[in-house]
Design a protein around this motif. Structure first.
Motif, PDB file in Angstrom:
ATOM      1  N   ASP A 285       0.830  -1.204   0.000  1.00  0.00           N
ATOM      2  CA  ASP A 285       0.000   0.000   0.000  1.00  0.00           C
ATOM      3  C   ASP A 285       0.864   1.254   0.000  1.00  0.00           C
ATOM      4  N   ALA A 286       1.952   1.236   0.779  1.00  0.00           N
ATOM      5  CA  ALA A 286       2.842   2.395   0.838  1.00  0.00           C
ATOM      6  C   ALA A 286       3.478   2.669  -0.512  1.00  0.00           C
ATOM      7  N   HIS A 287       3.892   1.620  -1.218  1.00  0.00           N
ATOM      8  CA  HIS A 287       4.476   1.801  -2.547  1.00  0.00           C
ATOM      9  C   HIS A 287       3.451   2.370  -3.525  1.00  0.00           C
ATOM     10  N   LEU A 288       2.218   1.875  -3.454  1.00  0.00           N
ATOM     11  CA  LEU A 288       1.194   2.358  -4.379  1.00  0.00           C
ATOM     12  C   LEU A 288       0.870   3.824  -4.120  1.00  0.00           C
ATOM     13  N   VAL A 289       0.704   4.200  -2.861  1.00  0.00           N
ATOM     14  CA  VAL A 289       0.402   5.592  -2.525  1.00  0.00           C
ATOM     15  C   VAL A 289       1.550   6.504  -2.969  1.00  0.00           C
ATOM     16  N   PHE A 290       2.785   6.089  -2.716  1.00  0.00           N
ATOM     17  CA  PHE A 290       3.941   6.892  -3.110  1.00  0.00           C
ATOM     18  C   PHE A 290       3.991   7.064  -4.623  1.00  0.00           C
ATOM     19  N   THR A 291       3.711   5.986  -5.367  1.00  0.00           N
ATOM     20  CA  THR A 291       3.793   6.046  -6.822  1.00  0.00           C
ATOM     21  C   THR A 291       2.700   6.921  -7.415  1.00  0.00           C
ATOM     22  N   VAL A 292       1.586   7.073  -6.713  1.00  0.00           N
ATOM     23  CA  VAL A 292       0.521   7.958  -7.180  1.00  0.00           C
ATOM     24  C   VAL A 292       0.832   9.412  -6.825  1.00  0.00           C
ATOM     25  N   LEU A 293       1.300   9.641  -5.600  1.00  0.00           N
ATOM     26  CA  LEU A 293       1.495  11.013  -5.136  1.00  0.00           C
ATOM     27  C   LEU A 293       2.727  11.674  -5.745  1.00  0.00           C
ATOM     28  N   ALA A 294       3.790  10.904  -5.991  1.00  0.00           N
ATOM     29  CA  ALA A 294       5.019  11.503  -6.520  1.00  0.00           C
ATOM     30  C   ALA A 294       4.801  12.192  -7.869  1.00  0.00           C
ATOM     31  N   PRO A 295       4.164  11.553  -8.865  1.00  0.00           N
ATOM     32  CA  PRO A 295       3.915  12.261 -10.125  1.00  0.00           C
ATOM     33  C   PRO A 295       3.009  13.474  -9.971  1.00  0.00           C
ATOM     34  N   LEU A 296       2.038  13.403  -9.065  1.00  0.00           N
ATOM     35  CA  LEU A 296       1.173  14.555  -8.833  1.00  0.00           C
ATOM     36  C   LEU A 296       1.971  15.727  -8.282  1.00  0.00           C
ATOM     37  N   LEU A 297       2.902  15.432  -7.384  1.00  0.00           N
ATOM     38  CA  LEU A 297       3.744  16.482  -6.820  1.00  0.00           C
ATOM     39  C   LEU A 297       4.641  17.092  -7.900  1.00  0.00           C
ATOM     40  N   ILE A 298       5.178  16.250  -8.756  1.00  0.00           N
ATOM     41  CA  ILE A 298       6.019  16.741  -9.850  1.00  0.00           C
ATOM     42  C   ILE A 298       5.201  17.587 -10.816  1.00  0.00           C
ATOM     43  N   ALA A 299       3.971  17.150 -11.112  1.00  0.00           N
ATOM     44  CA  ALA A 299       3.108  17.927 -12.001  1.00  0.00           C
ATOM     45  C   ALA A 299       2.788  19.291 -11.404  1.00  0.00           C
ATOM     46  N   CYS A 300       2.552  19.322 -10.093  1.00  0.00           N
ATOM     47  CA  CYS A 300       2.291  20.609  -9.429  1.00  0.00           C
ATOM     48  C   CYS A 300       3.511  21.519  -9.518  1.00  0.00           C
ATOM     49  N   GLY A 301       4.691  20.943  -9.312  1.00  0.00           N
ATOM     50  CA  GLY A 301       5.911  21.730  -9.413  1.00  0.00           C
ATOM     51  C   GLY A 301       6.114  22.291 -10.803  1.00  0.00           C
ATOM     52  N   ALA A 302       5.880  21.468 -11.814  1.00  0.00           N
ATOM     53  CA  ALA A 302       6.022  21.932 -13.191  1.00  0.00           C
ATOM     54  C   ALA A 302       5.010  23.033 -13.497  1.00  0.00           C
TER      55      ALA A 302
END
Length: 207
Positions: free
Chosen positions: A55-72
């Protein structure tokens, strides 16, 4: 080897962000958040934090791209059009994160399929911590028609009776809690019983 792969998996989004970040303030903020998330994930991988790993890996893999998209997106508001050479880096980052997400989702679904068969026993961490004066004699796993379970044989160094040992463990009644958040929907149930010579503590799956 698995430890190294796990660490690379955790820090990969931060490395990807470093290749496409264009401003210092947003770059450092998003990079710091990604590294903090990587640290938490590595702590789960190494069992320093008690949390379901899939579950931790799945949540991290979803949130990391969202954070990168927000930064971009934040960078795009304050910067002019990106240079031409930045476009291939951005496309490569999107492709990498997409593959990482797809692999994580596939492995997660495979994990969910395997646990539905009930062929694994709860880990040793599912068993309660032993209070002072109560010692572990033996630990093992067994499987039956209801699935697999983990057992631990305990005894008292202070001459406590079996009911008193069970009371010290706080297991007069079976206790159940959720095993995971998303992929693992099972409950893990912990209890204790008088086994004659000793007390047996068990952890079994509840559905």
């Amino acid at each position: 080897m698995l430890t190294i792969l796990g660490i690379l998996f955790a820090v990969a989004p931060a490395i990807v962000w470093m290749t496409i970040a264009r401003t210092r303030f947003v770059g450092i903020a998003i990079g710091g958040a990604l590294l903090a998330g990587a640290g938490l994930l590595i702590s789960v991988q190494q069992s320093w934090i008690d949390a379901p790993r899939p579950d931790a890996h799945l949540v991290f893999t979803v949130l990391a791209p969202l954070l990168i998209a927000c930064g971009a997106g934040l960078e795009g508001r304050h910067e002019e059009s990106p240079p031409r050479e930045w476009i291939p880096r951005r496309n490569g980052a999107i492709g990498f994160l997409g593959v990482q997400f797809a692999l994580t989702l596939a492995v997660g679904l495979l994990y969910a399929l395997l646990i539905s068969e009930g062929s694994d026993a709860p880990s040793s961490k599912a068993l309660p911590a032993l209070p002072p004066g109560i010692t572990l004699v033996d630990e093992g796993t067994s499987c039956g028609s209801g699935g697999c379970y983990r057992t631990a044989t305990v005894t008292s160094e202070d001459g406590l009776s079996h009911p008193e040992i069970i009371r010290e463990l706080g297991l007069q009644q079976e206790n159940c809690r959720a095993s995971g958040w998303l992929l693992d929907w099972r409950d893990v149930c912990v209890g204790a019983r008088d086994a004659g010579k000793n007390v047996t503590v068990y952890a079994a799956w509840g559905y």
